[in-house]
Design an enzyme around this catalytic site. Structure first.
Site, PDB file in Angstrom:
ATOM      1  CD  GLU A   1      -2.847  -0.950   2.450  1.00 48.98           C
ATOM      2  OE1 GLU A   1      -4.040  -0.591   2.300  1.00 48.98           O
ATOM      3  OE2 GLU A   1      -2.352  -1.217   3.559  1.00 48.98           O
TER       4      GLU A   1
ATOM      5  CE1 TYR B   1     -18.471  25.833  -4.481  1.00 54.65           C
ATOM      6  CE2 TYR B   1     -18.697  25.650  -6.851  1.00 54.65           C
ATOM      7  CZ  TYR B   1     -19.227  25.987  -5.618  1.00 54.65           C
ATOM      8  OH  TYR B   1     -20.500  26.461  -5.531  1.00 54.65           O
TER       9      TYR B   1
ATOM     10  CD  GLU C   1      -9.340   5.291  11.182  1.00 52.77           C
ATOM     11  OE1 GLU C   1     -10.093   4.356  11.501  1.00 52.77           O
ATOM     12  OE2 GLU C   1      -8.310   5.114  10.486  1.00 52.77           O
TER      13      GLU C   1
ATOM     14  CE  LYS D   1      -6.585   1.225   2.035  1.00 53.18           C
ATOM     15  NZ  LYS D   1      -5.763   1.056   3.261  1.00 53.18           N
TER      16      LYS D   1
END
Length: 122
Positions: A22, A54, A74, A100
């Site tokens: 990862e 934006y 988190e 994810k």
């Protein structure tokens, strides 16, 4: 009164996660944002200077999410919340969802992720 600016489906390739592959290869994450603010002034004035851009929100989110590799979603979501609240004084609170969709879980699932809400301290 609280109004909302939102961005949904912001796709970012990053290297967050606990496993070696990862952090080396990375993967696609999808971010949804809800920005709570008062839009009464720009709804009357029609001036960009009276609201939150934006494009600037997307750039700030992307930088905060990609610049550091975190183990936990988190923490990555918290970094985005911190960046938005520090860069945009008009934003009172932010709700961030980080998806994810290709998490390394031995199961069939549609999506996993975290959702957090952070507010500006009075």
């Amino acid at each position: 009164m609280t109004d909302t600016i939102f961005v949904t489906g912001l796709s970012i390739h990053a290297r967050h996660g606990v496993l070696d592959h990862e952090t080396k290869v990375g993967q696609r994450f999808v971010i949804d944002l809800e920005l709570y603010t008062d839009l009464s002034e720009p709804s009357r004035s029609d001036r960009l200077g009276d609201t939150v851009s934006y494009a600037d929100v997307v750039a700030t989110t992307t930088d905060a999410f990609k610049n550091t590799n975190y183990k936990l979603l988190e923490r990555a979501a918290g970094a985005v919340a911190d960046a938005i609240l520090s860069h945009f004084p008009r934003i009172r609170a932010v709700k961030i969802t980080v998806h994810k969709p290709h998490a390394p879980i031995a199961a069939i699932f549609d999506d996993v992720g975290v959702m957090l809400t952070r507010s500006r301290h009075p």
